[in-house]
Scaffold this active site. Structure first.
Site, PDB file in Angstrom:
ATOM      1  N   SER A   1      50.367  70.278 -24.340  1.00  0.00           N
ATOM      2  CA  SER A   1      49.639  71.135 -23.297  1.00  0.00           C
ATOM      3  C   SER A   1      48.329  70.513 -23.223  1.00  0.00           C
ATOM      4  O   SER A   1      47.705  70.099 -23.898  1.00  0.00           O
ATOM      5  CB  SER A   1      49.940  72.493 -23.732  1.00  0.00           C
ATOM      6  OG  SER A   1      49.081  73.312 -22.885  1.00  0.00           O
ATOM      7  N   HIS A   2      47.930  70.935 -21.921  1.00  0.00           N
ATOM      8  CA  HIS A   2      46.340  70.792 -21.975  1.00  0.00           C
ATOM      9  C   HIS A   2      45.472  71.752 -22.921  1.00  0.00           C
ATOM     10  O   HIS A   2      44.197  71.515 -22.798  1.00  0.00           O
ATOM     11  CB  HIS A   2      45.981  70.868 -20.220  1.00  0.00           C
ATOM     12  CG  HIS A   2      46.536  69.702 -19.566  1.00  0.00           C
ATOM     13  ND1 HIS A   2      47.779  69.312 -19.133  1.00  0.00           N
ATOM     14  CD2 HIS A   2      45.625  68.892 -18.832  1.00  0.00           C
ATOM     15  CE1 HIS A   2      47.775  68.373 -18.539  1.00  0.00           C
ATOM     16  NE2 HIS A   2      46.267  68.118 -18.212  1.00  0.00           N
ATOM     17  N   SER A   3      46.187  72.750 -23.358  1.00  0.00           N
ATOM     18  CA  SER A   3      45.352  73.597 -24.108  1.00  0.00           C
ATOM     19  C   SER A   3      46.007  73.709 -25.630  1.00  0.00           C
ATOM     20  O   SER A   3      47.180  74.108 -25.458  1.00  0.00           O
ATOM     21  CB  SER A   3      45.436  75.063 -23.397  1.00  0.00           C
ATOM     22  OG  SER A   3      45.093  76.100 -24.251  1.00  0.00           O
TER      23      SER A   3
ATOM     24  N   SER B   1      48.716  65.062 -16.164  1.00  0.00           N
ATOM     25  CA  SER B   1      48.294  64.098 -16.978  1.00  0.00           C
ATOM     26  C   SER B   1      49.201  64.012 -18.508  1.00  0.00           C
ATOM     27  O   SER B   1      48.871  62.952 -19.031  1.00  0.00           O
ATOM     28  CB  SER B   1      46.865  64.354 -16.998  1.00  0.00           C
ATOM     29  OG  SER B   1      46.426  65.440 -17.997  1.00  0.00           O
TER      30      SER B   1
END
Length: 136
Positions: free
Chosen positions: A13-15, A77
């Site tokens: 995840s981006h987080s 991304s």
């Protein structure tokens, strides 16, 4: 599955908080004593939002038990980063697959299926089937 080894799961995840939380949820819903190797690879090395090839590669190595590694991602991304790692050929363990699945539901399905001792193809299929889960 070979010799009692379980498929490893990596959640990208981006987080970091999102990846960690989804991993906790998925592992908590296995309902058994089987400990599926699950690793979260969220955010960047400095704790920011984004994706990190280094964190993804380390997470994949940490869950590799020889039965394959299923990688689920959240957004664009993250997908591109995993695809780049797979294209390089030696950054991820042999038998690593990017799984086309919704992040939360797919993660739960992947971990629960892996806990049964299913092989990588079955884990991938179960996660992908999560696209068809209806809520109404």
């Amino acid at each position: 599955m070979s010799d009692g080894q379980l498929v490893g799961i990596v959640l990208v995840s981006h987080s970091a908080r999102v990846a960690d939380s989804v991993a906790e949820l998925a592992k908590g819903l296995t309902g058994g004593d089987v400990s599926v190797p699950v690793a979260a690879a969220g955010g960047t090395e400095d704790g920011g939002l984004g994706t990190s090839a280094e964190l993804i590669a380390a997470a994949a190595a940490s869950v590799d038990r020889g039965a394959g590694v299923a990688v689920l991602t959240d957004l664009g991304s993250a997908v591109l980063t995993v695809k780049a790692l797979l294209a390089e050929g030696d950054e991820l363990p042999h038998g690593t697959r990017l799984v086309d699945a919704p992040f939360v539901e797919g993660a739960v399905a992947a971990v629960v299926t892996a806990a049964t001792g299913a092989d990588l193809a079955a884990v991938e299929a179960a996660a992908g089937d999560a696209y068809s889960y209806r809520k109404v």
